[in-house]
Motif scaffolding. Structure first.
Motif, short mmCIF file in Angstrom:
data_model
loop_
_atom_site.label_atom_id
_atom_site.label_comp_id
_atom_site.label_asym_id
_atom_site.label_seq_id
_atom_site.Cartn_x
_atom_site.Cartn_y
_atom_site.Cartn_z
N MET A 1 1.08 -1.25 -0.02
CA MET A 1 0.05 0.14 -0.02
C MET A 1 0.98 1.22 -0.06
O MET A 1 1.84 1.33 0.66
N LEU A 2 0.67 2.08 -0.77
CA LEU A 2 1.09 3.45 -1.09
C LEU A 2 0.41 4.71 -0.54
O LEU A 2 -0.99 4.53 -0.82
N LEU A 3 1.02 5.37 0.38
CA LEU A 3 0.31 6.69 0.75
C LEU A 3 0.78 7.94 -0.01
O LEU A 3 2.07 8.17 -0.06
N GLN A 4 -0.14 8.78 -0.24
CA GLN A 4 0.07 10.06 -0.72
C GLN A 4 0.53 11.00 0.20
O GLN A 4 0.46 10.65 1.52
N VAL A 5 1.38 12.06 -0.10
CA VAL A 5 1.99 12.90 0.98
C VAL A 5 0.96 13.30 2.00
O VAL A 5 1.47 13.17 3.17
N GLY A 6 -0.14 13.71 1.55
CA GLY A 6 -1.22 14.45 2.50
C GLY A 6 -1.55 13.31 3.50
O GLY A 6 -1.82 13.66 4.51
N GLU A 7 -1.99 12.16 2.97
CA GLU A 7 -2.50 11.18 4.13
C GLU A 7 -1.26 10.62 5.05
O GLU A 7 -1.36 10.47 6.20
N LEU A 8 0.01 10.68 4.56
CA LEU A 8 1.07 10.49 5.50
C LEU A 8 1.31 11.34 6.41
O LEU A 8 1.61 11.33 7.69
N TYR A 38 2.07 13.22 -7.64
CA TYR A 38 1.95 13.16 -5.97
C TYR A 38 3.31 12.38 -5.49
O TYR A 38 3.26 11.09 -6.13
N ARG A 39 3.74 12.58 -4.51
CA ARG A 39 4.77 11.73 -3.87
C ARG A 39 3.79 10.63 -3.12
O ARG A 39 2.88 10.84 -2.58
N LEU A 40 4.46 9.32 -3.34
CA LEU A 40 4.01 8.44 -2.71
C LEU A 40 4.81 7.49 -1.92
O LEU A 40 5.89 7.26 -2.22
N TYR A 41 4.50 7.08 -0.78
CA TYR A 41 5.10 6.52 0.34
C TYR A 41 4.91 5.27 0.53
O TYR A 41 3.83 4.77 1.02
#
Length: 125
Positions: A1-8, A38-41
């Motif tokens: 699962m990858l999180l967008q920067v806002g969610e992280l 968008y950055r994905l973490y």
């Protein structure tokens, strides 16, 4: 699962701007980018962010954290143990006043006057 920067940011209590800064200085790069940019973490990025947050709570500057977490660096438990030992040494040292003389436990210079136990006067140093 990858999180967008806002969610992280929301889940960690950090700001999006902080995460962008960490990316800009090379401290925490996202694993991927979405089609929209968008950055994905991922999980490894999140684990690294938790390590960064733990070391920041111990008072380490970002530049030092980056070096410590770099390839071939110490493990997080070893870094934390070393920082705790340094803090213990700092706490054990008697406080110093701006003048370089020893201060009372409160951090204020000792004042001349009667001591509570003996009523005799202290010398001011």
């Amino acid at each position: 699962m990858l999180l967008q920067v806002g969610e992280l940011a929301r889940r960690t209590g950090l700001t999006v701007r902080t995460l962008h800064h960490y990316d800009a200085i090379g401290l925490l790069a996202p694993s991927a980018r979405s089609e929209a940019g968008y950055r994905l973490y991922g999980a490894d990025d999140i684990a690294r962010l938790h390590a960064i947050q733990a070391l920041r709570l111990l008072g380490l500057p970002l530049a030092e954290i980056g070096g410590l977490l770099g390839a071939g660096g110490e493990s997080l438990p070893a870094i934390v143990a070393r920082q705790i030992a340094a803090l213990d040494r700092q706490i054990a040292r008697p406080p110093r006043c701006a003048s370089g003389s020893r201060c009372s436990n409160s951090g204020w210079p000792r004042a001349a006057g009667p001591t509570p136990a003996t009523g005799s006067r202290r010398s001011s140093r």
